[in-house]
Design a protein around this motif. Structure first.
Motif, PDB file in Angstrom:
ATOM      1  N   CYS A   1       0.672  -1.044   0.004  1.00  0.00           N
ATOM      2  CA  CYS A   1      -0.130  -0.039  -0.089  1.00  0.00           C
ATOM      3  C   CYS A   1       0.749   1.118   0.101  1.00  0.00           C
ATOM      4  O   CYS A   1       1.864   1.143   0.228  1.00  0.00           O
ATOM      5  CB  CYS A   1      -0.951   0.085   1.121  1.00  0.00           C
ATOM      6  SG  CYS A   1      -0.080   0.027   2.803  1.00  0.00           S
ATOM      7  N   PRO A   2       0.284   2.476  -0.260  1.00  0.00           N
ATOM      8  CA  PRO A   2       1.156   3.710  -0.308  1.00  0.00           C
ATOM      9  C   PRO A   2       1.207   4.184   1.225  1.00  0.00           C
ATOM     10  O   PRO A   2       2.389   4.989   1.362  1.00  0.00           O
ATOM     11  CB  PRO A   2       0.344   4.522  -1.250  1.00  0.00           C
ATOM     12  CG  PRO A   2      -0.951   4.126  -1.010  1.00  0.00           C
ATOM     13  CD  PRO A   2      -1.042   2.743  -0.953  1.00  0.00           C
ATOM     14  N   ASP A   3       0.550   3.879   1.931  1.00  0.00           N
ATOM     15  CA  ASP A   3       0.305   4.611   3.478  1.00  0.00           C
ATOM     16  C   ASP A   3       0.054   3.659   4.477  1.00  0.00           C
ATOM     17  O   ASP A   3      -1.188   3.408   4.843  1.00  0.00           O
ATOM     18  CB  ASP A   3      -0.648   5.658   3.347  1.00  0.00           C
ATOM     19  CG  ASP A   3      -0.548   6.621   4.793  1.00  0.00           C
ATOM     20  OD1 ASP A   3       0.052   6.064   5.717  1.00  0.00           O
ATOM     21  OD2 ASP A   3      -1.112   7.674   4.721  1.00  0.00           O
TER      22      ASP A   3
ATOM     23  N   ARG B   1       4.692  -0.355   2.946  1.00  0.00           N
ATOM     24  CA  ARG B   1       4.672   0.681   2.006  1.00  0.00           C
ATOM     25  C   ARG B   1       5.473   0.290   0.802  1.00  0.00           C
ATOM     26  O   ARG B   1       6.526  -0.350   0.854  1.00  0.00           O
ATOM     27  CB  ARG B   1       5.844   1.863   2.560  1.00  0.00           C
ATOM     28  CG  ARG B   1       5.583   3.087   1.615  1.00  0.00           C
ATOM     29  CD  ARG B   1       6.345   4.228   2.486  1.00  0.00           C
ATOM     30  NE  ARG B   1       5.962   4.815   3.624  1.00  0.00           N
ATOM     31  CZ  ARG B   1       4.693   5.528   3.826  1.00  0.00           C
ATOM     32  NH1 ARG B   1       4.145   5.915   2.969  1.00  0.00           N
ATOM     33  NH2 ARG B   1       4.434   5.734   5.146  1.00  0.00           N
TER      34      ARG B   1
ATOM     35  N   ALA C   1       6.494   1.953  -2.997  1.00  0.00           N
ATOM     36  CA  ALA C   1       6.689   3.174  -3.784  1.00  0.00           C
ATOM     37  C   ALA C   1       5.905   2.999  -5.201  1.00  0.00           C
ATOM     38  O   ALA C   1       6.008   1.879  -5.526  1.00  0.00           O
ATOM     39  CB  ALA C   1       8.345   3.549  -4.010  1.00  0.00           C
ATOM     40  N   ASP C   2       5.542   3.951  -5.622  1.00  0.00           N
ATOM     41  CA  ASP C   2       4.648   4.029  -6.813  1.00  0.00           C
ATOM     42  C   ASP C   2       3.625   2.920  -6.714  1.00  0.00           C
ATOM     43  O   ASP C   2       3.137   2.208  -7.591  1.00  0.00           O
ATOM     44  CB  ASP C   2       5.709   3.678  -7.993  1.00  0.00           C
ATOM     45  CG  ASP C   2       6.552   4.808  -8.051  1.00  0.00           C
ATOM     46  OD1 ASP C   2       5.897   5.948  -7.838  1.00  0.00           O
ATOM     47  OD2 ASP C   2       7.562   4.721  -8.343  1.00  0.00           O
ATOM     48  N   HIS C   3       2.871   2.603  -5.815  1.00  0.00           N
ATOM     49  CA  HIS C   3       1.754   1.608  -5.657  1.00  0.00           C
ATOM     50  C   HIS C   3       0.800   1.890  -6.581  1.00  0.00           C
ATOM     51  O   HIS C   3       0.441   3.012  -6.536  1.00  0.00           O
ATOM     52  CB  HIS C   3       1.106   1.580  -4.112  1.00  0.00           C
ATOM     53  CG  HIS C   3       0.171   0.572  -3.981  1.00  0.00           C
ATOM     54  ND1 HIS C   3      -1.375   0.934  -4.131  1.00  0.00           N
ATOM     55  CD2 HIS C   3       0.100  -0.724  -3.694  1.00  0.00           C
ATOM     56  CE1 HIS C   3      -1.992  -0.104  -3.835  1.00  0.00           C
ATOM     57  NE2 HIS C   3      -1.220  -1.067  -3.778  1.00  0.00           N
TER      58      HIS C   3
END
Length: 141
Positions: free
Chosen positions: A14-16, A55, A57-59
């Motif tokens: 995920c991004p967060d 996390r 990156a660029d999910h």
């Protein structure tokens, strides 16, 4: 000798991570893992199962039901009241895709990072994978 494997963790990209962990914490009531941080957050589940959020990156969020970006993972949760659970999860930020393949028995929702998951009306006297199979659910959506 038979190899014994015991599932101990499920991890979602995920991004967060803290935000997605907060969504699932509010949805399930699971407690946060004390070592959670900005790059990896976890929730302690029943029987020691950890639900992790890492996390990436660029999910890219899954494009379910299409496969341009595959769903990556699919979680299913039994609920006592399908309509009430759907309303609560939507209030928490879950999305409701147009495609709903299971009629009134279940809903496919998406978490705030775009992962599809199902809420399934809990069958009387059954839980777990057997109950999902008995209900005729294709857990892959």
């Amino acid at each position: 000798m038979t190899l014994r494997l015991a599932l101990c963790a499920i991890t979602l990209d995920c991004p967060d991570p803290p935000a997605l962990a907060a969504f699932y914490r509010q949805a399930t009531g699971l407690e946060p893992h004390p070592a959670s941080n900005a790059d990896f957050a976890g929730l302690k589940g029943e029987g020691g199962l950890l639900i992790g959020f890492q996390r990436v990156a660029d999910h890219r969020a899954p494009s379910w039901p299409g496969q341009d970006v595959p769903q990556q993972l699919h979680l299913c949760f039994h609920v006592d009241d399908l309509a009430a659970a759907e309303a609560r999860l939507r209030d928490l930020g879950a999305g409701l895709p147009d495609h709903q393949p299971h009629g009134g028995r279940a809903r496919v929702l998406t978490d705030p990072a775009g992962h599809p998951f199902c809420i399934i009306a809990a069958p009387a006297g059954g839980t777990g994978a057997d109950a999902v199979a008995d209900a005729g659910m294709d857990v892959a959506g």
